[in-house]
Structures are given as C-alpha cells and as structure tokens.
Write an enzyme that holds these catalytic residues in place. Structure first.
Site, PDB file in Angstrom:
ATOM      1  N   LEU A  88       0.819  -1.212   0.000  1.00  0.00           N
ATOM      2  CA  LEU A  88       0.000   0.000   0.000  1.00  0.00           C
ATOM      3  C   LEU A  88       0.855   1.267   0.000  1.00  0.00           C
ATOM      4  CD1 LEU A  88      -2.841  -1.015   2.511  1.00  0.00           C
ATOM      5  CD2 LEU A  88      -2.911  -1.051   0.013  1.00  0.00           C
ATOM      6  N   CYS A  89       1.945   1.230  -0.780  1.00  0.00           N
ATOM      7  CA  CYS A  89       2.810   2.410  -0.889  1.00  0.00           C
ATOM      8  C   CYS A  89       3.160   2.685  -2.351  1.00  0.00           C
ATOM      9  CB  CYS A  89       4.067   2.240  -0.037  1.00  0.00           C
ATOM     10  SG  CYS A  89       4.896   0.641  -0.176  1.00  0.00           S
ATOM     11  N   GLY A  90       2.184   2.498  -3.217  1.00  0.00           N
ATOM     12  CA  GLY A  90       2.375   2.808  -4.629  1.00  0.00           C
ATOM     13  C   GLY A  90       3.406   1.903  -5.287  1.00  0.00           C
TER      14      GLY A  90
END
Length: 290
Positions: A88-90
């Site tokens: 969930l950090c691109g």
C-alpha cells in the site's frame, strides 16, 4: 440502472474504505516525520565520511592496503535489495524490484546471490532461482543502528573473505514526500575518485593523526557501516513518504467516487419517486374511468 439498495451499499463501502485510507495517511505522516528527521540528520555526516573515505582510498598511495577497496575480477556478486515489509505504498517496492532484476540481467554472466531486506523483497526473490541470504530480511522490524551494523559487518566480512567480489545496494533514496529515486549504489569495493590532471577540487590532503594505519583500521569499517545504515534510513523514510502519497491519492479518489455515486443514488431515487407518482396517477385515472 442499479437499484437504490445496491448504490447505497457501494456508497457505504467506499465511505469505509475512505476512512481507512485517511487513517493510514495520518499514520504514515506521523512515521514519516520521525524517519525524515533521522535521515536529514544522518545524511551530512554520512556524505562527509564517504567523501573522506573516497579521498583516502584514491590514488596509488591510498587504496593499495585497504582490504575494502581491493578490486578484483568480478565473478560473484551480492545484490542487496531493500524494500519494505508492507505494501500500500504505490510503486515503491516494484521500482526497487525492477531495478534489482535489471541488475541481474546486466550481470547474467556472474554468480549472483541476493540479500533481501524487507518482506516484499524476500517474498519476491523466493520465487526466483537466485541463492538467497534471508538472515537480515527483518531489519525494518527495528530500524536502529545495532541490527544494521550486524548486517553491514556480514557483507563486509563476506567481501574480505572472497565470498563476494562486488556488493551493490538497490534502494529508494528519499528526496521529499512525493519523490523517491531508485539508487543502484556500489557498496564494495569502495569506489575511488578519478582525479583529472590539474583538478584540485576532487581530492584533498588530510593530516592524519595518530597514524594512517589507525585511521584505515577504524574509519573505513565505521564509514561503511554508516553508509549501509544511511541506505536503510533512506528506504524507511521513502516508504512512509510513498505510503502517505498513495493513501492521500486513494482518499481523494474515494471522495470523487462518492460524489459520483451520490449523484447516481439521487437520480435513481428521483426516478423511483417519479415512477411511483405516475403509477398513482394512472391508477386514479383508471378508477375515474370506471
């Protein structure tokens, strides 16, 4: 057109997701502040140490007796791929993994061993055919100097013993909240500064006390450990910055989606009310006709 119940369920679902992404953004922002302070304070110290180290090892007088600067034909390569433990950090993790795989293709004629740091790198390289050293994959569970020092010492000792001829770090360098640059950095052997004739800026002469041997014995290993620690801090700050940016975009996208869904809900509700009115009017007209 979807019925009112389906649209309302989607609105509730998106609202719940928006609350989660907003909370994750706030948590990432808090963690980023601490991680950013660490790397900002560490970076000037690390850069100055690295500059001194490179100057000491440059030239015929400097690097000949430093084991960490020994250049030899590269047949065995250690690739240290630094990612995060969570997602969930691109594109934070995928960019590092792509750069790591690009390096393996460039050195396909060599024996490559991977040292993953971070659960995402470990999970990725478990599916590949490379030998893996997973002893230091959990460094991000406790981002402090002591466990990183142990990892750096393992890498340094492996290089000195001839287990590896070259060590490359791949990680995200922290620029700002929205920008993280993937770096492929040669960790060992220590890079030497090639000074051009007449160039006095790239090299400096140092007065060495108490002795040059003592400085090499103490400064060089400590500088390498600091350099390794800086890479970990860079990656840690970059992770929180990337997650904060990703969650901010996700929250904004959820707001846009909610706006569209509420418009659909109102249109569907209005259409249903209109149909009910038409049915009532039609029924009344039918009764009058009878």
């Amino acid at each position: 057109m979807a019925n009112l119940k389906e649209v309302k369920e989607r609105i509730n679902s998106v609202s719940s997701t928006q609350q989660i992404t907003k909370a994750m953004k706030m948590v990432a922002a808090a963690k980023l502040r601490r991680a950013q302070d660490k790397i900002v304070q560490m970076r000037p110290y690390s850069q100055k140490l690295t500059s001194i180290l490179n100057n000491i090892t440059s030239g015929t007088e400097g690097g000949t007796d430093i084991v960490y600067a020994e250049e030899r034909p590269v047949s065995k390569l250690l690739l240290v791929s630094i990612t995060s433990d969570k997602g969930l950090c691109g594109a934070f993790n995928s960019n590092v993994l792509k750069a790591s795989m690009s390096l393996t293709e460039e050195h396909s004629d060599k024996q490559i061993t991977v040292m993953p740091v971070g659960k995402k790198a470990l999970d990725f390289f478990k599916k590949k055919s490379f030998p893996i050293n997973s002893d230091y994959a959990k460094l991000f569970e406790d981002v402090s100097f002591e466990p990183v020092r142990e990892a750096a010492e393992f890498v340094m000792d492996s290089f000195v013993s001839g287990q590896f001829d070259k060590v490359i770090l791949v990680y995200n360098e922290f620029k700002n909240v929205a920008t993280q640059a993937v770096v492929k950095e040669q960790f060992l052997p220590i890079s030497k500064i090639e000074q051009e004739e007449g160039d006095t800026k790239t090299s400096q002469e140092y007065i060495v006390e108490p002795s040059r041997e003592y400085i090499i014995e103490e400064l060089v290993p400590n500088s390498l450990k600091i350099q390794f620690y800086k890479a970990i801090l860079d990656s840690n700050a970059s992770e929180h910055g990337a997650r904060m940016t990703a969650m901010s975009k996700a929250t904004d996208n959820a707001a846009e989606l909610l706006k569209d869904l509420k418009l659909v809900y109102n249109r569907t509700r209005q259409a249903a009310i209109t149909n009910e009115i038409l049915e009532i009017v039609a029924g009344a007209n039918a009764l009058e006709g009878n």
